[in-house]
Scaffold this motif. Structure first.
Motif, PDB file in Angstrom:
ATOM      1  N   VAL A  75       0.797  -1.218   0.000  1.00  0.00           N
ATOM      2  CA  VAL A  75       0.000   0.000   0.000  1.00  0.00           C
ATOM      3  C   VAL A  75       0.832   1.273   0.000  1.00  0.00           C
ATOM      4  O   VAL A  75       0.292   2.359   0.083  1.00  0.00           O
ATOM      5  N   GLY A  76       2.141   1.171  -0.098  1.00  0.00           N
ATOM      6  CA  GLY A  76       2.941   2.378  -0.172  1.00  0.00           C
ATOM      7  C   GLY A  76       3.711   2.648   1.105  1.00  0.00           C
ATOM      8  O   GLY A  76       3.576   1.954   2.105  1.00  0.00           O
ATOM      9  N   PRO A  77       4.527   3.692   1.114  1.00  0.00           N
ATOM     10  CA  PRO A  77       5.461   3.948   2.206  1.00  0.00           C
ATOM     11  C   PRO A  77       4.832   4.524   3.467  1.00  0.00           C
ATOM     12  O   PRO A  77       5.509   4.712   4.456  1.00  0.00           O
ATOM     13  N   VAL A  78       3.534   4.836   3.449  1.00  0.00           N
ATOM     14  CA  VAL A  78       2.941   5.450   4.627  1.00  0.00           C
ATOM     15  C   VAL A  78       2.689   4.446   5.745  1.00  0.00           C
ATOM     16  O   VAL A  78       2.424   4.826   6.878  1.00  0.00           O
ATOM     17  N   MET A  79       2.739   3.157   5.454  1.00  0.00           N
ATOM     18  CA  MET A  79       2.357   2.166   6.447  1.00  0.00           C
ATOM     19  C   MET A  79       3.392   2.028   7.559  1.00  0.00           C
ATOM     20  O   MET A  79       4.591   2.143   7.340  1.00  0.00           O
ATOM     21  N   HIS A  80       2.894   1.753   8.760  1.00  0.00           N
ATOM     22  CA  HIS A  80       3.779   1.445   9.875  1.00  0.00           C
ATOM     23  C   HIS A  80       4.519   0.135   9.614  1.00  0.00           C
ATOM     24  O   HIS A  80       4.002  -0.773   8.972  1.00  0.00           O
ATOM     25  N   ASN A  81       5.727   0.051  10.131  1.00  0.00           N
ATOM     26  CA  ASN A  81       6.390  -1.235  10.271  1.00  0.00           C
ATOM     27  C   ASN A  81       6.516  -1.497  11.770  1.00  0.00           C
ATOM     28  O   ASN A  81       6.052  -0.705  12.594  1.00  0.00           O
ATOM     29  N   ARG A  82       7.154  -2.592  12.137  1.00  0.00           N
ATOM     30  CA  ARG A  82       7.246  -2.924  13.563  1.00  0.00           C
ATOM     31  C   ARG A  82       8.093  -1.909  14.340  1.00  0.00           C
ATOM     32  O   ARG A  82       7.881  -1.718  15.540  1.00  0.00           O
ATOM     33  N   LEU A  83       9.036  -1.260  13.678  1.00  0.00           N
ATOM     34  CA  LEU A  83       9.861  -0.266  14.369  1.00  0.00           C
ATOM     35  C   LEU A  83       9.048   0.984  14.681  1.00  0.00           C
ATOM     36  O   LEU A  83       9.041   1.459  15.828  1.00  0.00           O
ATOM     37  N   THR A  84       8.362   1.542  13.673  1.00  0.00           N
ATOM     38  CA  THR A  84       7.579   2.745  13.925  1.00  0.00           C
ATOM     39  C   THR A  84       6.441   2.462  14.902  1.00  0.00           C
ATOM     40  O   THR A  84       6.102   3.307  15.734  1.00  0.00           O
ATOM     41  N   HIS A  85       5.862   1.276  14.800  1.00  0.00           N
ATOM     42  CA  HIS A  85       4.828   0.889  15.775  1.00  0.00           C
ATOM     43  C   HIS A  85       5.408   0.873  17.187  1.00  0.00           C
ATOM     44  O   HIS A  85       4.806   1.409  18.128  1.00  0.00           O
ATOM     45  N   SER A  86       6.582   0.275  17.354  1.00  0.00           N
ATOM     46  CA  SER A  86       7.204   0.195  18.678  1.00  0.00           C
ATOM     47  C   SER A  86       7.504   1.580  19.237  1.00  0.00           C
ATOM     48  O   SER A  86       7.336   1.834  20.439  1.00  0.00           O
ATOM     49  N   LEU A  87       7.952   2.491  18.379  1.00  0.00           N
ATOM     50  CA  LEU A  87       8.243   3.852  18.827  1.00  0.00           C
ATOM     51  C   LEU A  87       6.970   4.559  19.280  1.00  0.00           C
ATOM     52  O   LEU A  87       6.980   5.324  20.256  1.00  0.00           O
ATOM     53  N   LYS A  88       5.866   4.313  18.582  1.00  0.00           N
ATOM     54  CA  LYS A  88       4.608   4.944  18.983  1.00  0.00           C
ATOM     55  C   LYS A  88       4.057   4.311  20.259  1.00  0.00           C
ATOM     56  O   LYS A  88       3.502   5.014  21.108  1.00  0.00           O
ATOM     57  N   VAL A  89       4.211   3.012  20.407  1.00  0.00           N
ATOM     58  CA  VAL A  89       3.824   2.373  21.668  1.00  0.00           C
ATOM     59  C   VAL A  89       4.633   2.974  22.808  1.00  0.00           C
ATOM     60  O   VAL A  89       4.104   3.270  23.891  1.00  0.00           O
ATOM     61  N   SER A  90       5.916   3.198  22.563  1.00  0.00           N
ATOM     62  CA  SER A  90       6.781   3.787  23.580  1.00  0.00           C
ATOM     63  C   SER A  90       6.323   5.188  23.954  1.00  0.00           C
ATOM     64  O   SER A  90       6.330   5.571  25.130  1.00  0.00           O
ATOM     65  N   ALA A  91       5.920   5.970  22.950  1.00  0.00           N
ATOM     66  CA  ALA A  91       5.459   7.331  23.226  1.00  0.00           C
ATOM     67  C   ALA A  91       4.187   7.330  24.060  1.00  0.00           C
ATOM     68  O   ALA A  91       4.041   8.116  25.019  1.00  0.00           O
ATOM     69  N   VAL A  92       3.254   6.447  23.721  1.00  0.00           N
ATOM     70  CA  VAL A  92       2.006   6.357  24.487  1.00  0.00           C
ATOM     71  C   VAL A  92       2.300   5.845  25.901  1.00  0.00           C
ATOM     72  O   VAL A  92       1.757   6.356  26.889  1.00  0.00           O
ATOM     73  N   ALA A  93       3.179   4.855  26.011  1.00  0.00           N
ATOM     74  CA  ALA A  93       3.534   4.310  27.329  1.00  0.00           C
ATOM     75  C   ALA A  93       4.179   5.376  28.204  1.00  0.00           C
ATOM     76  O   ALA A  93       3.915   5.442  29.416  1.00  0.00           O
ATOM     77  N   ARG A  94       5.010   6.211  27.612  1.00  0.00           N
ATOM     78  CA  ARG A  94       5.673   7.274  28.383  1.00  0.00           C
ATOM     79  C   ARG A  94       4.648   8.231  28.981  1.00  0.00           C
ATOM     80  O   ARG A  94       4.747   8.617  30.152  1.00  0.00           O
ATOM     81  N   VAL A  95       3.654   8.597  28.192  1.00  0.00           N
ATOM     82  CA  VAL A  95       2.633   9.533  28.668  1.00  0.00           C
ATOM     83  C   VAL A  95       1.833   8.918  29.824  1.00  0.00           C
ATOM     84  O   VAL A  95       1.601   9.562  30.853  1.00  0.00           O
ATOM     85  N   ILE A  96       1.412   7.669  29.656  1.00  0.00           N
ATOM     86  CA  ILE A  96       0.633   7.010  30.706  1.00  0.00           C
ATOM     87  C   ILE A  96       1.484   6.821  31.962  1.00  0.00           C
ATOM     88  O   ILE A  96       1.043   7.097  33.085  1.00  0.00           O
ATOM     89  N   ALA A  97       2.717   6.354  31.782  1.00  0.00           N
ATOM     90  CA  ALA A  97       3.598   6.106  32.931  1.00  0.00           C
ATOM     91  C   ALA A  97       3.934   7.395  33.662  1.00  0.00           C
ATOM     92  O   ALA A  97       4.009   7.417  34.901  1.00  0.00           O
ATOM     93  N   ALA A  98       4.143   8.487  32.916  1.00  0.00           N
ATOM     94  CA  ALA A  98       4.444   9.767  33.555  1.00  0.00           C
ATOM     95  C   ALA A  98       3.278  10.224  34.420  1.00  0.00           C
ATOM     96  O   ALA A  98       3.467  10.781  35.514  1.00  0.00           O
ATOM     97  N   GLN A  99       2.070   9.992  33.946  1.00  0.00           N
ATOM     98  CA  GLN A  99       0.875  10.345  34.711  1.00  0.00           C
ATOM     99  C   GLN A  99       0.831   9.556  36.020  1.00  0.00           C
ATOM    100  O   GLN A  99       0.584  10.117  37.093  1.00  0.00           O
ATOM    101  N   LEU A 100       1.100   8.246  35.943  1.00  0.00           N
ATOM    102  CA  LEU A 100       1.081   7.411  37.146  1.00  0.00           C
ATOM    103  C   LEU A 100       2.246   7.750  38.075  1.00  0.00           C
ATOM    104  O   LEU A 100       2.083   7.758  39.302  1.00  0.00           O
ATOM    105  N   ALA A 101       3.415   8.031  37.503  1.00  0.00           N
ATOM    106  CA  ALA A 101       4.573   8.380  38.316  1.00  0.00           C
ATOM    107  C   ALA A 101       4.338   9.683  39.069  1.00  0.00           C
ATOM    108  O   ALA A 101       4.766   9.843  40.217  1.00  0.00           O
ATOM    109  N   SER A 102       3.650  10.618  38.416  1.00  0.00           N
ATOM    110  CA  SER A 102       3.324  11.882  39.075  1.00  0.00           C
ATOM    111  C   SER A 102       2.381  11.662  40.255  1.00  0.00           C
ATOM    112  O   SER A 102       2.548  12.261  41.333  1.00  0.00           O
ATOM    113  N   GLN A 103       1.408  10.782  40.072  1.00  0.00           N
ATOM    114  CA  GLN A 103       0.490  10.462  41.162  1.00  0.00           C
ATOM    115  C   GLN A 103       1.208   9.737  42.293  1.00  0.00           C
ATOM    116  O   GLN A 103       0.942   9.984  43.474  1.00  0.00           O
ATOM    117  N   GLU A 104       2.142   8.857  41.922  1.00  0.00           N
ATOM    118  CA  GLU A 104       2.938   8.156  42.931  1.00  0.00           C
ATOM    119  C   GLU A 104       3.779   9.138  43.725  1.00  0.00           C
ATOM    120  O   GLU A 104       3.862   9.056  44.962  1.00  0.00           O
TER     121      GLU A 104
END
Length: 537
Positions: A75-104
């Protein structure tokens, strides 16, 4: 900076989170390098080293050429691969974890007597072992390292071939392969196995903290589906469907989890639950924006399915299950099947009204907004897709629930009821309108044959007494290591082994495990090239 201080019990988190990690030459509670442990490092520094080791791993770089959902060439170069997916998972995880760490941090400040209000969620997080943003990021970076060529398709093929053709009853599993890479296969060029990560980071990668063999023969009569953790499956003669460690690596899993005595058996750590949730969110949201850009999702089809279910919900609910299964392509029928599966497996949270509201919202947001105008590459199109992603990520980020005693099919960190149903429906759109597209069938059958041919081809090569010595050097070394580990396991932990455990059987298992390690380490392109070389002539 992420909070990495001491928790209410007074024990330094670094001491509690680490257990003695033994390698071939080093043994310490900290991080090891060739010149010995860095005992003076703070937890924050040690966790940062974990993240950098994963980022610099060749296994991580390889993910740029491993299929995420559908091949990039399709479908062309716009599609995610496992690397870009992992980086986005990491970005979302950072936001959620930072929220919990702040509460902690707020709770710990209150516990010290500082002029601060207590945070009940932060108190739960602290009692469970805390939440470090870098640990959550590291787990997100690492969570897909074990994916073989062509993603989940390759994973299913290797599992089938291993159990049916290679004499390896334990088979292949992507999560267990990721953990094996972190703890055994990736050496950083040093003289000990694995990346030698902290216990916190290793534990955070264990989405399914058990081996396959732990669940062999557990019938539905003994334990219904509703009382089984996610990933175990129903009445599996072969054991759990999803698991995070092979028997060869079970001791590593146990040592990592031992650093978290507050976490119950078979339950994810807080940072692992954050990673798992971030993976779900990225899969449900980020992949959809890919498909919108690529024109894979068609408004008429998506809108037709969702609207048909909303309009005929009562009538659909009265249809016999067998009839629904036979007519799943009829508008609304597949969505009704999703609801029934959800109701059976997750009665602890499933609610028909919440599901209906989720379908209505996804219909409005996806079918009537995101897909209303075909993506043409222009600024307005890009803003529409980016706006959809931004709104949903923010909505899901603010829908987090932390539970000290979670349901067996959930985790300590999860989405609230409304958001949980919304993600369920978003993932349905993804699966039904992308993964089940008939035009993918031909290419996927070809890819499946490539993966199977590679595993069986290397097995035949290693069985050839006159030519086995010319097999790839790394493969031969891994055969020796896996075979030796299998014999050591029979000596020290025989209860972990399944299948033929005779001397000949263990040599067979060791060879087969090494073959899977080798094939799974190939990228999509390497698999194509290697297959061509093995089968030409």
């Amino acid at each position: 900076m992420t909070h990495t201080g001491t928790e209410a019990a007074g024990t330094p988190r670094v001491a509690r989170r680490y257990v003695e990690h033994e390698t071939s030459q080093h043994r310490s509670a900290g991080i090891h390098d060739a010149d010995g442990p860095h005992e003076s490092m703070s937890a924050a520094q040690e966790f940062r080293i974990d993240l950098e080791r994963i980022r610099f791993s060749s296994y991580f770089a390889r993910l740029s050429d491993v299929t995420q959902v559908v091949p990039q060439s399709g479908v062309g170069p716009v599609m995610h691969n496992r690397l870009t997916h992992s980086l986005k998972v990491s970005a979302v995880a950072r936001v959620i974890a930072a929220q919990l760490a702040s509460q902690e941090a707020a709770h710990l400040a209150f516990a010290r007597g500082d002029d601060a209000a207590d945070d009940p969620t932060g108190a739960v997080v602290a009692r469970l072992g805390g939440c470090d943003t870098v640990v959550a990021q590291s787990a997100a970076h690492a969570h897909d390292l074990g994916h073989p060529p062509f993603g989940h398709l390759g994973e299913r093929v290797l599992d089938r071939v291993a159990r049916e053709r290679l004499g390896l009853a334990e088979g292949f599993e992507g999560n267990a392969q990721s953990f094996r890479i972190l703890t055994q296969l990736d050496t950083l060029g040093r003289d000990f196995p694995g990346l030698n990560l902290t216990a916190a980071t290793r534990a955070a990668t264990l989405k399914y903290p058990w081996t396959r063999s732990e669940w062999i023969g557990v019938s539905l009569a003994e334990l219904p589906v509703t009382e089984r953790p996610r990933g175990v499956g129903a009445d599996m003669v072969e054991g759990a469907e999803k698991f995070s460690a092979y028997s060869l690596d079970a001791a590593e899993m146990e040592s990592a989890l031992a650093a978290f005595p507050e976490i119950g058996a078979g339950v994810q750590t807080v940072e692992c639950a954050v990673m798992d949730l971030a993976d779900d969110i990225a899969y449900a949201v980020h992949d959809l924006d890919d498909f919108a850009r690529a024109g894979v999702l068609q408004q008429a089809a998506v809108q037709g399915e969702l609207r048909a279910w909303l309009a005929g919900s009562a009538a659909l609910a009265a249809i016999e299950l067998s009839v629904l299964e036979a007519s799943w392509r009829a508008p609304g029928h597949a969505l009704e099947l999703l609801w029934r599966r959800t109701q059976v497996k997750d009665a602890w949270i499933a609610d028909r009204d919440a599901f209906t509201e989720a379908v209505a919202r996804v219909s409005e947001e996806v079918a009537e907004s995101l897909l209303a105008t075909p993506f043409d590459g222009g600024i307005d199109s890009e803003r529409a897709v980016s706006g959809f992603t931004r709104r949903w990520i923010e909505h899901l980020r603010t829908s987090i629930v932390v539970e000290e005693q979670p349901h067996v099919r959930s985790g300590h960190v999860r989405l609230d009821r409304r958001a949980w149903h919304e993600v369920t429906v978003l993932k349905f759109v993804h699966a039904h309108f992308v993964l089940e597209r008939p035009d993918l069938g031909q290419s996927q059958r070809g890819q499946a044959r490539i993966v199977a041919d590679l595993a069986l081809g290397f097995d035949a090569w290693l069985a050839d007494p006159t030519d086995a010595g010319r097999a790839p050097r790394r493969l031969l070394e891994w055969v020796d290591e896996a075979t030796a580990a299998s014999f050591a396991l029979r000596r020290d932990r025989p209860e972990l082994l399944i299948g033929d455990t005779s001397d000949a059987g263990l040599r067979r298992q060791g060879r087969s495990r090494a073959i899977l390690d080798y094939v799974a380490a190939l990228s999509d392109q390497q698999a194509l090239t290697t297959h061509r070389a093995l089968t030409s002539g």
